[in-house]
Design an enzyme around this catalytic site. Structure first.
Site, PDB file in Angstrom:
ATOM      1  N   SER A 124       0.906  -1.014  -0.067  1.00  0.00           N
ATOM      2  CA  SER A 124      -0.010  -0.086   0.148  1.00  0.00           C
ATOM      3  C   SER A 124       1.113   1.281   0.172  1.00  0.00           C
ATOM      4  CB  SER A 124      -0.945   0.024   1.134  1.00  0.00           C
ATOM      5  OG  SER A 124      -1.571   1.313   1.508  1.00  0.00           O
ATOM      6  N   TYR A 149      -2.154  -1.147  10.789  1.00  0.00           N
ATOM      7  CA  TYR A 149      -2.226  -1.685   9.724  1.00  0.00           C
ATOM      8  C   TYR A 149      -1.228  -1.456   8.652  1.00  0.00           C
ATOM      9  CZ  TYR A 149      -3.695  -1.528   4.570  1.00  0.00           C
ATOM     10  OH  TYR A 149      -3.908  -1.517   3.283  1.00  0.00           O
ATOM     11  N   LYS A 153       2.191  -3.852   6.635  1.00  0.00           N
ATOM     12  CA  LYS A 153       2.435  -3.625   5.176  1.00  0.00           C
ATOM     13  C   LYS A 153       4.033  -3.501   5.032  1.00  0.00           C
ATOM     14  CE  LYS A 153      -1.487  -4.555   3.209  1.00  0.00           C
ATOM     15  NZ  LYS A 153      -1.838  -5.745   2.728  1.00  0.00           N
ATOM     16  N   LEU A 200     -13.594   6.813   1.337  1.00  0.00           N
ATOM     17  CA  LEU A 200     -14.564   8.013   0.483  1.00  0.00           C
ATOM     18  C   LEU A 200     -15.591   7.380  -0.462  1.00  0.00           C
ATOM     19  CD1 LEU A 200     -15.057  10.962   0.176  1.00  0.00           C
ATOM     20  CD2 LEU A 200     -13.400  10.991  -1.550  1.00  0.00           C
TER      21      LEU A 200
HETATM   22  C1  UD1 Z   1      -7.119   4.927   3.575  1.00  0.00           C
HETATM   23  C2  UD1 Z   1      -6.063   4.349   4.510  1.00  0.00           C
HETATM   24  C3  UD1 Z   1      -4.836   3.717   3.726  1.00  0.00           C
HETATM   25  C4  UD1 Z   1      -5.194   2.623   3.110  1.00  0.00           C
HETATM   26  C5  UD1 Z   1      -6.396   3.075   2.167  1.00  0.00           C
HETATM   27  C6  UD1 Z   1      -7.220   1.926   1.737  1.00  0.00           C
HETATM   28  C7  UD1 Z   1      -6.437   6.258   6.372  1.00  0.00           C
HETATM   29  C8  UD1 Z   1      -5.758   7.206   7.215  1.00  0.00           C
HETATM   30  N1  UD1 Z   1      -5.712   5.791   5.324  1.00  0.00           N
HETATM   31  O1  UD1 Z   1      -6.255   5.988   2.860  1.00  0.00           O
HETATM   32  O2  UD1 Z   1      -3.954   3.235   4.703  1.00  0.00           O
HETATM   33  O3  UD1 Z   1      -4.514   2.033   2.353  1.00  0.00           O
HETATM   34  O4  UD1 Z   1      -7.617   3.950   2.896  1.00  0.00           O
HETATM   35  O5  UD1 Z   1      -7.981   2.360   0.637  1.00  0.00           O
HETATM   36  O6  UD1 Z   1      -7.422   5.601   6.820  1.00  0.00           O
HETATM   37  N2  UD1 Z   1     -12.920  11.076   3.482  1.00  0.00           N
HETATM   38  C9  UD1 Z   1     -13.792  12.261   3.688  1.00  0.00           C
HETATM   39  N3  UD1 Z   1     -15.056  11.660   4.411  1.00  0.00           N
HETATM   40  C10 UD1 Z   1     -15.196  10.275   4.449  1.00  0.00           C
HETATM   41  C11 UD1 Z   1     -14.034   9.437   4.024  1.00  0.00           C
HETATM   42  C12 UD1 Z   1     -12.992   9.897   3.465  1.00  0.00           C
HETATM   43  O7  UD1 Z   1     -13.808  13.348   3.592  1.00  0.00           O
HETATM   44  O8  UD1 Z   1     -16.207   9.853   4.989  1.00  0.00           O
HETATM   45  C13 UD1 Z   1     -11.559  11.985   2.818  1.00  0.00           C
HETATM   46  C14 UD1 Z   1     -10.277  11.454   3.642  1.00  0.00           C
HETATM   47  O9  UD1 Z   1     -10.067  12.545   4.624  1.00  0.00           O
HETATM   48  C15 UD1 Z   1      -9.284  11.476   2.517  1.00  0.00           C
HETATM   49  C16 UD1 Z   1     -10.132  10.978   1.153  1.00  0.00           C
HETATM   50  O10 UD1 Z   1     -11.310  11.090   1.557  1.00  0.00           O
HETATM   51  O11 UD1 Z   1      -8.837  12.691   2.277  1.00  0.00           O
HETATM   52  C17 UD1 Z   1      -9.695   9.474   0.834  1.00  0.00           C
HETATM   53  O12 UD1 Z   1     -10.011   8.507   2.177  1.00  0.00           O
HETATM   54  P1  UD1 Z   1     -10.032   7.381   2.125  1.00  0.00           P
HETATM   55  O13 UD1 Z   1     -10.834   6.741   1.159  1.00  0.00           O
HETATM   56  O14 UD1 Z   1     -10.270   6.775   3.586  1.00  0.00           O
HETATM   57  O15 UD1 Z   1      -8.434   6.531   1.656  1.00  0.00           O
HETATM   58  P2  UD1 Z   1      -7.138   7.279   2.342  1.00  0.00           P
HETATM   59  O16 UD1 Z   1      -7.186   7.974   3.669  1.00  0.00           O
HETATM   60  O17 UD1 Z   1      -6.174   7.808   1.348  1.00  0.00           O
END
Ligand code: UD1
Length: 339
Positions: A124, A149, A153, A200
């Site tokens: 990752s 987690y 990795k 997200l």
């Molecule tokens: C996350 C993990 C990462 C993992 C990856 C798997 C964290 C800190 N990191 O990455 O270790 O390998 O998922 O796919 O959790 N966001 C929102 N609202 C939400 C959810 C997310 O605003 O309800 C934003 C987050 O702040 C971020 C972006 O969307 O900026 C992407 O988030 P997410 O899909 O969780 O991925 P990562 O955090 O990049």
């Protein structure tokens, strides 16, 4: 090749199995089914028209894993089985270290025992930690991650390097995924998070289909163009194709252990992702900006040059493709895979 895919009923695993079958390989799946359902295997069979033998095994069961690999049945292993929820790993670090490390040790021992030494590992972008310059390049050191987690990795990458030093016959790919999203274009398989989605795009998809009221955007004051975080989203079918490319490259080259980024090379903000999803589902999606999520980085994306040059692989699908395919899957399967 005859390939064993661990975690083959999961999100990235199921798409990888489809890509392998479509590239002419023979595939069997091993999965504990703790975070996935057997119906995912039936959907893979529906897409490909091929039977996919699936074994329900916890990889920490050494005898069972050794049995699977016996009799020269496989030429290589793609290892995706793992626990993967970042927040949960902070609450239950021992469960993550025990599962993710223990299952990998057991698998590698059984492989060595049965003379199978071609291995593709699901790593990752989280291994780059908070200090790597953007875009992330594979030669960055030292690797570190802020969650248990992510540490599993980093640690498994180190273990695999040691294994290759001790026995130079191993061929090992470390695939560092950025943010895999989207679904198979058929709408038959996709991401099926249990409980409230942490990530997200699955969350947006559940808002779009009416399962959640609105999206919380974690932070609107980051030093980015629109104030929301930027990530390198990559279509899961492109990630799947990256596994096939890595496997075929490994067997065609001298033994090695090597890392490759699977990313597109571009950043997309949270707000841009919402807009793309609105185009896909044809309506406005409610959201509010709330506090930052601890541990989130402002912006990162891949330098995919190495995978482009060495694997002949590149991400081909756009953010609009990712959202259209996620929407097709989510609207046809509002509660995920059937039981
Ligand atoms: C996350 C993990 C990462 C993992 C990856 C798997 C964290 C800190 N990191 O990455 O270790 O390998 O998922 O796919 O959790 N966001 C929102 N609202 C939400 C959810 C997310 O605003 O309800 C934003 C987050 O702040 C971020 C972006 O969307 O900026 C992407 O988030 P997410 O899909 O969780 O991925 P990562 O955090 O990049």
């Amino acid at each position: 090749m005859r390939v064993l895919v661990t975690g083959g009923a999961g999100y990235i695993g199921s798409h990888t199995v489809v890509s392998l079958l479509e590239s002419g390989h023979e595939v069997e799946v091993v999965d504990s089914f703790v975070n996935s359902k057997p119906s995912a295997i039936r959907r893979i069979e529906e897409i490909t028209g091929r039977a996919v033998p699936a074994h329900s095994v916890d990889l920490r069961d050494r005898a069972a894993v050794s049995g699977l690999l016996a009799d020269g049945r496989f030429d290589g292993v793609i290892h995706l089985a793992a626990l993967k929820a970042v927040g949960e790993s902070m609450q239950e670090p021992l469960a993550y270290y025990d599962n993710n490390l223990g299952s990998t040790y057991s698998l590698l021992q059984a492989m060595a025992e049965h003379d199978v030494r071609t291995f593709v590992f699901s790593s990752s972008a989280t291994v780059y930690g908070a200090k790597a310059p953007v875009p992330y390049r594979e030669d960055f050191e030292p690797l570190e991650s802020s969650s248990p987690y992510g540490q599993t990795k980093v640690m498994i990458e180190r273990v695999l390097e040691d294994v290759a030093v001790a026995d130079p016959e191993w061929r090992i790919a470390l695939l560092r995924y950025f943010n895999p999203v989207g679904a198979h274009e058929s709408g038959l398989i996709g991401e099926d998070p249990q409980g409230v989605p942490n990530n997200l795009v699955p969350f947006i998809a559940q808002v779009a289909v009416g399962r959640r009221e609105k999206l919380s955007i974690y932070g609107g004051d980051y030093p980015t163009e629109d104030g929301t975080c930027e990530r390198d989203y990559i279509h899961v079918s492109d990630v799947a194709a990256g596994h096939v490319a890595a496997l075929e490259h490994l067997v065609a080259s001298a033994p090695q252990v090597r890392a490759w980024n699977l990313g597109s090379g571009t950043g997309t903000s949270v707000l841009q992702m919402i807009k793309a999803f609105e185009r896909a589902c044809g309506r406005e999606l409610p959201y509010e900006i709330v506090d930052r999520r601890p541990g989130d980085l402002a912006a990162f994306w891949a330098d995919p040059t190495r995978a482009n040059a060495e694997l002949g692989w590149a991400a081909t699908r756009t953010v609009d493709d990712m959202c259209a395919d996620t929407w097709r899957w989510q609207s046809a399967n509002p509660t995920g895979f059937p039981d």
